[in-house]
Design a protein around this motif. Structure first.
Motif, PDB file in Angstrom:
ATOM      1  N   THR A 194      -3.017   0.573  -7.181  1.00 30.09           N
ATOM      2  CA  THR A 194      -3.818   0.979  -6.015  1.00 30.09           C
ATOM      3  C   THR A 194      -2.908   1.509  -4.926  1.00 30.09           C
ATOM      4  O   THR A 194      -3.188   2.540  -4.316  1.00 30.09           O
ATOM      5  N   VAL A 245      -5.643   1.898   2.652  1.00 29.66           N
ATOM      6  CA  VAL A 245      -5.914   0.679   1.889  1.00 29.66           C
ATOM      7  C   VAL A 245      -6.121  -0.458   2.885  1.00 29.66           C
ATOM      8  O   VAL A 245      -5.666  -0.405   4.026  1.00 29.66           O
ATOM      9  N   ALA A 304      -8.426  -0.782  -2.264  1.00 31.18           N
ATOM     10  CA  ALA A 304      -8.600   0.614  -1.866  1.00 31.18           C
ATOM     11  C   ALA A 304      -9.669   0.708  -0.788  1.00 31.18           C
ATOM     12  O   ALA A 304     -10.672   0.002  -0.826  1.00 31.18           O
TER      13      ALA A 304
END
Length: 71
Positions: A5, A16, A65
């Motif tokens: 990620t 994020v 995310a």
């Protein structure tokens, strides 16, 4: 740690959400743009504070995310 990620967010320059623990053991949720990962550290840009800083990977509890990456 969601390294995939994190690496994808770096490639796409996307945000994020990270739960980060400070030196006193307090946890806070931060939404940042990761810039690079090297030597056990993550360099991030904080769009709210408009600053760049470095976080130790061992202080990151989890990473997710942001909405724009979940598609």
């Amino acid at each position: 740690l969601g390294l995939e990620t994190l690496q994808r967010a770096i490639r796409l320059k996307q945000r994020v959400s990270m739960n980060v623990v400070d030196s006193q053991g307090n946890c806070c949720l931060e939404t940042v743009v990761p810039l690079s990962v090297t030597g056990g550290r993550v360099r991030v840009f904080d769009p709210v504070k408009e600053t760049e800083r470095v976080l130790s990977i061992h202080r990151i509890i989890d990473i997710e995310a942001a909405e724009e990456l979940r598609q």
